[in-house]
Motif scaffolding. Structure first.
Motif, PDB file in Angstrom:
ATOM      1  N   TYR A 157      23.630  -9.643  17.598  1.00  0.00           N
ATOM      2  CA  TYR A 157      23.150  -9.498  16.220  1.00  0.00           C
ATOM      3  C   TYR A 157      23.787  -8.276  15.560  1.00  0.00           C
ATOM      4  O   TYR A 157      24.276  -8.346  14.423  1.00  0.00           O
ATOM      5  CB  TYR A 157      21.626  -9.368  16.232  1.00  0.00           C
ATOM      6  N   MET A 210      13.249 -10.695  20.794  1.00  0.00           N
ATOM      7  CA  MET A 210      13.385 -10.007  19.496  1.00  0.00           C
ATOM      8  C   MET A 210      12.476 -10.646  18.450  1.00  0.00           C
ATOM      9  O   MET A 210      11.623 -10.012  17.861  1.00  0.00           O
ATOM     10  CB  MET A 210      14.851 -10.059  19.047  1.00  0.00           C
ATOM     11  N   LYS A 226      20.057  -9.110  20.641  1.00  0.00           N
ATOM     12  CA  LYS A 226      20.149  -7.919  19.787  1.00  0.00           C
ATOM     13  C   LYS A 226      21.561  -7.361  19.739  1.00  0.00           C
ATOM     14  O   LYS A 226      22.042  -6.938  18.676  1.00  0.00           O
ATOM     15  CB  LYS A 226      19.176  -6.846  20.276  1.00  0.00           C
TER      16      LYS A 226
END
Length: 217
Positions: A39, A1, A36
């Motif tokens: 997150y 990422m 991700k």
């Protein structure tokens, strides 16, 4: 990422002798920003969007024509007109430019994450002096507000996210955070101590020459 940024180390050139639990900060940023799925779940449940790079508080506040009394760096936003900054004295503050309020909220990133994780209803709704004066009132209101907060989360996200309790448990396990079942006796008590800690963190809107009000009132 954002592996390139993390490989450099987001705190590598950040020299703050008052920064508490530095390795813990680096670990949380690495775990969350490199995953991700995690997150997005932290953003959904905790309203905490960690930044890929630290932004000097002076640069961030300049966009809003604001000044402040203690320097620091912005490390996260909340998606609703607010940001979180690590001060040069080591504490974490929240600044809400939309509502015009600011103040200390935590000593470490772990404290902030556990505050957000454990409050289904936004912790800002508990920032009332009446709760400090009467803890029994806080205990009673927490029961109603937390149930409302959990229901609101599930109505907002539906099938896009796991159920609130399931997601809370998942984040807690992945980040080694603690879930508290009586937030009025721990995370909120700690929050009140931070919010009333001296010296106060101040922000001034230079457009109207007025100071932001405190988080607790």
């Amino acid at each position: 990422m954002i592996g390139g940024i993390l490989e450099m180390g987001i705190f590598e050139n950040y020299n703050n002798p008052n920064m508490k639990e530095r390795e813990q900060w680096e670990e949380y940023f690495s775990i969350i920003l490199e995953d991700k799925d995690l997150y997005e779940k932290v953003l959904a449940l905790c309203s905490l969007e960690l930044m890929e790079q630290l932004i000097p508080l002076s640069s961030y506040c300049e966009e809003y024509n604001c000044t402040f009394n203690i320097d620091g760096v912005v490390f996260a936003e909340d998606g609703g007109g607010g940001c979180y900054a690590l001060l040069e004295d080591g504490d974490i503050v929240r600044i809400d430019f939309a509502e015009g309020e600011c103040g200390r909220v935590a000593e470490t990133l772990k404290d902030l994450l556990e505050l957000e994780l454990n409050c289904a209803d936004a912790w800002q709704n508990y920032m009332r002096k009446k709760y400090i004066d009467d803890p029994s009132l806080l205990e009673k209101d927490v029961i109603k507000s937390e149930a409302k907060g959990r229901n609101h989360f599930e109505d907002a996200y539906g099938d896009d996210m796991p159920e609130y309790n399931e997601l809370q448990k998942e984040i807690a396990e992945r980040l080694h955070l603690k879930i508290y079942h009586e937030i009025d006796k721990n995370v909120l008590t700690n929050l009140y101590k931070m919010a009333t800690k001296q010296p106060s963190f101040l922000v001034k809107d230079m457009t109207n020459n007025e100071f932001f009000h405190e988080l607790i009132y």
